[in-house]
Design an enzyme around this catalytic site. Structure first.
Site, short mmCIF file in Angstrom:
data_model
loop_
_atom_site.label_atom_id
_atom_site.label_comp_id
_atom_site.label_asym_id
_atom_site.label_seq_id
_atom_site.Cartn_x
_atom_site.Cartn_y
_atom_site.Cartn_z
N ASP A 171 45.83 31.82 51.22
CA ASP A 171 45.71 33.34 50.01
C ASP A 171 46.76 34.36 50.22
OD1 ASP A 171 43.16 34.41 47.98
OD2 ASP A 171 44.37 35.59 48.75
N ILE A 172 47.36 34.70 49.41
CA ILE A 172 48.34 35.90 50.50
C ILE A 172 48.11 37.08 50.27
CG2 ILE A 172 48.63 37.12 47.74
CD1 ILE A 172 51.47 36.91 48.02
N ASN A 207 35.70 30.81 41.56
CA ASN A 207 35.51 31.52 40.34
C ASN A 207 35.44 31.21 38.80
OD1 ASN A 207 34.23 32.92 42.38
ND2 ASN A 207 36.47 34.04 43.06
N GLN A 209 36.80 35.83 38.05
CA GLN A 209 38.46 34.94 38.32
C GLN A 209 39.85 35.54 37.71
OE1 GLN A 209 38.34 30.84 35.78
NE2 GLN A 209 40.54 30.34 37.01
N GLU A 210 40.72 35.91 39.20
CA GLU A 210 41.01 36.68 39.08
C GLU A 210 42.60 35.94 37.84
OE1 GLU A 210 45.00 38.66 42.49
OE2 GLU A 210 42.09 38.98 42.61
N HIS A 214 41.67 26.95 41.03
CA HIS A 214 41.90 27.23 42.23
C HIS A 214 40.21 26.96 43.09
CE1 HIS A 214 41.82 30.44 41.17
NE2 HIS A 214 41.28 31.26 42.34
P1 AMP Z 1 39.86 34.52 41.74
O1 AMP Z 1 39.08 35.94 41.56
O2 AMP Z 1 39.30 33.25 42.75
O3 AMP Z 1 40.98 33.87 41.02
O4 AMP Z 1 40.97 34.36 43.25
C1 AMP Z 1 42.52 34.71 43.12
C2 AMP Z 1 43.03 34.93 44.30
O5 AMP Z 1 44.14 34.33 44.17
C3 AMP Z 1 43.18 35.83 45.35
O6 AMP Z 1 42.63 35.64 46.72
C4 AMP Z 1 44.27 36.44 45.37
O7 AMP Z 1 44.17 37.16 46.58
C5 AMP Z 1 44.88 35.19 45.56
N1 AMP Z 1 46.74 35.13 45.24
C6 AMP Z 1 47.05 35.70 43.71
N2 AMP Z 1 48.06 35.71 43.77
C7 AMP Z 1 49.10 34.63 45.01
C8 AMP Z 1 50.14 34.24 45.85
N3 AMP Z 1 51.02 34.92 45.17
N4 AMP Z 1 49.87 33.82 46.69
C9 AMP Z 1 48.75 33.67 47.58
N5 AMP Z 1 47.56 34.05 46.57
C10 AMP Z 1 47.29 34.45 46.10
#
Ligand code: AMP
Ligand code: ZN
Length: 119
Positions: free
Chosen positions: A29-30, A85, A90-91, A96
């Site tokens: 995760d970034i 999420n 869910q972002e 995932h």
């Molecule tokens: P969620 O809220 O479960 O959708 O979490 C999305 C996750 O993706 C977050 O923890 C972000 O930090 C991660 N994320 C977003 N963009 C990237 C990326 N380019 N590389 C790695 N992780 C990412």
């Protein structure tokens, strides 16, 4: 489709990839909540838990078992939490599974150092 995880899967944007097979990839995760915070992502674009088929879901859990072992051995975490999420929490709208290690004593390592240990 403007999906950041599809772009990672297609190597259009970089990631710290620590696992790959025919069905899934896993990368760091970034913006990690803890050292070794990892995402397991199916290569096919499923939006969420309603969308994904059970066979792919079971495969993701197999990979979670494998990576839990690797993360625990390489980073010496004390615990590890799985989170997935959906909906408003869910972002990124590409299914995932988060693997979030926990540590009794906080450790300090860069994303690159963690990547070198886990890749
Ligand atoms: P969620 O809220 O479960 O959708 O979490 C999305 C996750 O993706 C977050 O923890 C972000 O930090 C991660 N994320 C977003 N963009 C990237 C990326 N380019 N590389 C790695 N992780 C990412
Ligand atoms: Zn996608």
């Amino acid at each position: 489709m403007n999906c950041i995880f599809c772009k990672i899967i297609n190597n259009e944007i970089p990631s710290s990839k620590i696992y790959e097979d025919d069905l899934v990839i896993a990368f760091l995760d970034i913006n990690p909540d803890s050292l070794g915070h990892t995402l397991i992502v199916p290569k096919k674009h499923y939006q969420d838990l309603d969308d994904i088929d059970n066979q792919t879901l079971m495969h993701i859990m197999d990979v979670a078992k494998l990576l839990k072992k690797r993360i625990t051995e390489k980073l010496n975490c004390d615990g590890l939490t799985l989170i997935q999420n959906n909906g408003s929490v869910q972002e990124v709208k590409h299914f995932h599974l988060h693997l979030k290690p926990s540590y009794k004593i906080k450790k300090d390592k860069s994303l690159e150092e963690v990547y070198q240990l886990l890749k």
